[in-house]
Design an enzyme around this catalytic site. Structure first.
Site, PDB file in Angstrom:
ATOM      1  N   ARG A  19      75.560  25.520  31.057  1.00  0.00           N
ATOM      2  CA  ARG A  19      74.249  25.780  30.811  1.00  0.00           C
ATOM      3  C   ARG A  19      73.063  26.542  31.745  1.00  0.00           C
ATOM      4  O   ARG A  19      72.937  27.869  31.527  1.00  0.00           O
ATOM      5  CB  ARG A  19      73.513  25.371  30.024  1.00  0.00           C
ATOM      6  CG  ARG A  19      74.085  25.097  28.793  1.00  0.00           C
ATOM      7  CD  ARG A  19      74.770  26.126  27.892  1.00  0.00           C
ATOM      8  NE  ARG A  19      75.197  26.027  26.768  1.00  0.00           N
ATOM      9  CZ  ARG A  19      76.154  26.448  26.462  1.00  0.00           C
ATOM     10  NH1 ARG A  19      76.719  27.823  26.215  1.00  0.00           N
ATOM     11  NH2 ARG A  19      76.541  26.511  24.929  1.00  0.00           N
ATOM     12  N   TYR A  72      83.065  22.823  24.306  1.00  0.00           N
ATOM     13  CA  TYR A  72      83.197  23.478  22.491  1.00  0.00           C
ATOM     14  C   TYR A  72      85.160  22.992  21.735  1.00  0.00           C
ATOM     15  O   TYR A  72      85.370  23.010  22.754  1.00  0.00           O
ATOM     16  CB  TYR A  72      83.688  25.190  22.785  1.00  0.00           C
ATOM     17  CG  TYR A  72      82.695  25.302  22.807  1.00  0.00           C
ATOM     18  CD1 TYR A  72      80.899  25.179  22.624  1.00  0.00           C
ATOM     19  CD2 TYR A  72      82.517  27.007  23.309  1.00  0.00           C
ATOM     20  CE1 TYR A  72      79.525  25.599  23.120  1.00  0.00           C
ATOM     21  CE2 TYR A  72      81.116  27.274  23.972  1.00  0.00           C
ATOM     22  CZ  TYR A  72      80.090  27.294  23.591  1.00  0.00           C
ATOM     23  OH  TYR A  72      78.741  28.109  23.778  1.00  0.00           O
ATOM     24  N   TYR A  96      88.555  37.086  25.069  1.00  0.00           N
ATOM     25  CA  TYR A  96      88.134  36.064  25.790  1.00  0.00           C
ATOM     26  C   TYR A  96      88.817  35.452  25.962  1.00  0.00           C
ATOM     27  O   TYR A  96      88.032  34.298  26.860  1.00  0.00           O
ATOM     28  CB  TYR A  96      86.464  36.456  25.621  1.00  0.00           C
ATOM     29  CG  TYR A  96      85.476  34.515  25.524  1.00  0.00           C
ATOM     30  CD1 TYR A  96      85.239  35.519  26.587  1.00  0.00           C
ATOM     31  CD2 TYR A  96      85.025  34.093  24.632  1.00  0.00           C
ATOM     32  CE1 TYR A  96      84.454  33.738  27.614  1.00  0.00           C
ATOM     33  CE2 TYR A  96      84.126  32.980  24.818  1.00  0.00           C
ATOM     34  CZ  TYR A  96      84.612  32.641  26.355  1.00  0.00           C
ATOM     35  OH  TYR A  96      83.332  31.969  26.504  1.00  0.00           O
ATOM     36  N   GLU A 106      72.701  38.771  24.105  1.00  0.00           N
ATOM     37  CA  GLU A 106      72.261  37.455  25.557  1.00  0.00           C
ATOM     38  C   GLU A 106      72.318  37.528  26.719  1.00  0.00           C
ATOM     39  O   GLU A 106      71.688  38.058  26.884  1.00  0.00           O
ATOM     40  CB  GLU A 106      74.601  37.588  25.910  1.00  0.00           C
ATOM     41  CG  GLU A 106      74.580  36.342  27.206  1.00  0.00           C
ATOM     42  CD  GLU A 106      76.256  36.078  27.598  1.00  0.00           C
ATOM     43  OE1 GLU A 106      77.539  35.495  26.580  1.00  0.00           O
ATOM     44  OE2 GLU A 106      76.400  36.237  28.694  1.00  0.00           O
ATOM     45  N   ARG A 163      90.948  31.079  33.477  1.00  0.00           N
ATOM     46  CA  ARG A 163      89.784  30.938  34.003  1.00  0.00           C
ATOM     47  C   ARG A 163      90.513  29.408  34.161  1.00  0.00           C
ATOM     48  O   ARG A 163      90.793  28.675  35.416  1.00  0.00           O
ATOM     49  CB  ARG A 163      88.876  30.462  33.885  1.00  0.00           C
ATOM     50  CG  ARG A 163      87.813  29.867  34.202  1.00  0.00           C
ATOM     51  CD  ARG A 163      86.418  30.437  33.652  1.00  0.00           C
ATOM     52  NE  ARG A 163      86.217  30.378  32.462  1.00  0.00           N
ATOM     53  CZ  ARG A 163      84.869  30.947  31.917  1.00  0.00           C
ATOM     54  NH1 ARG A 163      83.895  31.272  32.848  1.00  0.00           N
ATOM     55  NH2 ARG A 163      84.371  30.207  30.767  1.00  0.00           N
TER      56      ARG A 163
HETATM   57  C1  3EB Z   1      77.908  30.775  24.810  1.00  0.00           C
HETATM   58  O1  3EB Z   1      76.691  30.340  25.027  1.00  0.00           O
HETATM   59  C2  3EB Z   1      78.563  32.090  24.754  1.00  0.00           C
HETATM   60  O2  3EB Z   1      82.409  32.252  29.321  1.00  0.00           O
HETATM   61  O3  3EB Z   1      81.265  32.430  31.200  1.00  0.00           O
HETATM   62  C3  3EB Z   1      77.996  32.458  28.152  1.00  0.00           C
HETATM   63  C4  3EB Z   1      77.953  31.968  29.383  1.00  0.00           C
HETATM   64  C5  3EB Z   1      79.022  32.817  27.152  1.00  0.00           C
HETATM   65  C6  3EB Z   1      79.464  32.128  29.680  1.00  0.00           C
HETATM   66  C7  3EB Z   1      81.425  31.890  30.179  1.00  0.00           C
HETATM   67  C8  3EB Z   1      80.330  32.720  27.970  1.00  0.00           C
HETATM   68  C9  3EB Z   1      79.906  31.844  29.309  1.00  0.00           C
HETATM   69  O4  3EB Z   1      79.413  30.337  24.672  1.00  0.00           O
HETATM   70  C10 3EB Z   1      79.213  32.927  25.724  1.00  0.00           C
END
Ligand code: 3EB
Length: 364
Positions: A241, A228, A168, A348, A175
């Site tokens: 989000r 992050y 990932y 999720e 990406r």
């Molecule tokens: C998170 O909130 C959970 O890498 O495109 C959620 C939605 C998550 C999209 C992405 C990853 C992705 O980090 C993981």
């Protein structure tokens, strides 16, 4: 079973949809449909299909061979609406660009791309991801559809480590490199997305894009994903989000894959009820934020279509019961068996919501 998602309520007949799509407004709706129901559909619906994403063991029949279809072979744990159709005003024939198949109309485009990894490369997922996203952005630049509203990402073995890096995290590298190489922002106004794992298969990406921008919605309970810290990988994930698309015929809210993360940390490891409640609190926070931004429109948790990705199949009933507590009774949801992008996440949930401006067509 077919559910045309009209925001106000779920329609089970085509009439309301046809009324909407024959208008001169730009229309975007989705229909979540079971495979038997899809099989019995006839043209009017399918002519309006920009594309489809389906799940489970069986590849849907009944779509014209021409319709871009991303079939993800994730096992279905519960719910019969395995196929998500995206419907717009009349669309062109399907076209091909590199490895992408896509269909568009005046304002909207849905594309899919599937890339096999180079089995000889240790960073094969990173390479495939960068290639897929570069192809996508090149196509959108060429056609003049600059805004991506939603990405769906599916990949094999998402938690496995190769070349010293979780796959990932490799995906995030590829990406973000493609975003940067194509002159795209990697913070701020980003598309919504999900990223899930399955046992095997190529990298699969679907995307919905258009000519007008959407608005990124973030969750005040969470650190924005693009910010992050490095503990979660050398490059941050590139998504928002949720994204809010305002069309004359109503608004579409694409809620990204949402998990039990507060700030940037995973909460409630090994506790599936706790993670479900935290995830739903995050979804409610995103909806509240979207309602605050739109001011006059109301998205309602009871009116959403949910897709729930579950790491351990046995956890499904607990998650379903928590979701039903939020939505009142019955939740419009499909449950899939999937790997989640952090080892400690057990589920999720993503969702799509519509607020309908053309309420007059409702009930006619
Ligand atoms: C998170 O909130 C959970 O890498 O495109 C959620 C939605 C998550 C999209 C992405 C990853 C992705 O980090 C993981």
């Amino acid at each position: 079973m077919i559910r045309y998602n009209f925001g106000i309520r779920f329609e089970t007949s085509l009439t309301a949809y046809k009324k909407l799509s024959d208008s001169s407004y730009t229309v975007l709706r989705n229909a979540n449909i079971s495979l038997p129901a899809l099989h019995h559909q006839r043209e009017p619906l399918l002519q309006h299909a920009l594309g489809a994403i389906s799940f489970g063991a069986a590849v849907p029949k009944g779509l014209s061979a021409d319709t871009p279809l991303l079939h993800v072979s994730m096992p279905i744990l519960s719910g019969d609406m395995a196929c998500e159709l995206w419907l717009g005003n009349a669309a062109t024939a399907t076209e091909q660009h590199g490895n992408i198949r896509y269909r568009r109309n005046e304002d909207l485009l849905l594309g899919i791309i599937e890339l096999h990894e180079d089995a000889t490369a240790t960073t094969s997922l990173q390479q495939a991801t960068e290639s897929a996203y570069r192809q996508i952005f090149a196509l959108l630049d060429k056609l003049g559809f600059p805004s991506v509203y939603r990405f769906w990402n599916y990949m094999a073995d998402i938690n496995a480590v190769s070349n010293g890096l979780e796959r990932y995290r490799q995906f995030n590298l590829g990406r973000q490199d493609a975003f940067l190489a194509c002159g795209r922002d990697v913070a701020g106004e980003l598309p919504s997305a999900c990223a899930l794992g399955l046992a095997e298969g190529p990298l699969q990406v679907a995307f919905l894009a258009g000519r007008i921008p959407a608005q990124a919605i973030e969750n005040p309970r969470q650190v924005n994903a693009y910010a992050y810290p490095e503990d979660y990988g050398p490059r941050s994930p590139t998504f928002s989000r949720a994204s809010l698309l305002q069309l004359p015929a109503g608004e579409v809210l694409f809620i990204s894959g949402t998990a039990s993360i507060v700030g940037h940390r995973t909460l409630h490891p090994h506790d599936v009820s706790g993670q479900t409640r935290e995830t739903l609190a995050n979804i409610e926070a995103v909806i509240l934020e979207a309602n605050r931004v739109t001011d006059h429109r109301r998205f309602d948790p009871a009116q959403l279509f949910y897709r729930v990705y579950v790491r351990h199949a046995a956890d499904m009933p607990v998650i379903r019961d928590e979701l039903c507590r939020l939505t009142g009774k019955h939740a419009n949801a499909v449950f899939l068996h999937a790997d989640i992008c952090r080892e400690d996440l057990l589920l999720e949930i993503e969702a799509t919501a519509f607020s309908c401006a053309l309420t007059s067509m409702d009930g006619q």
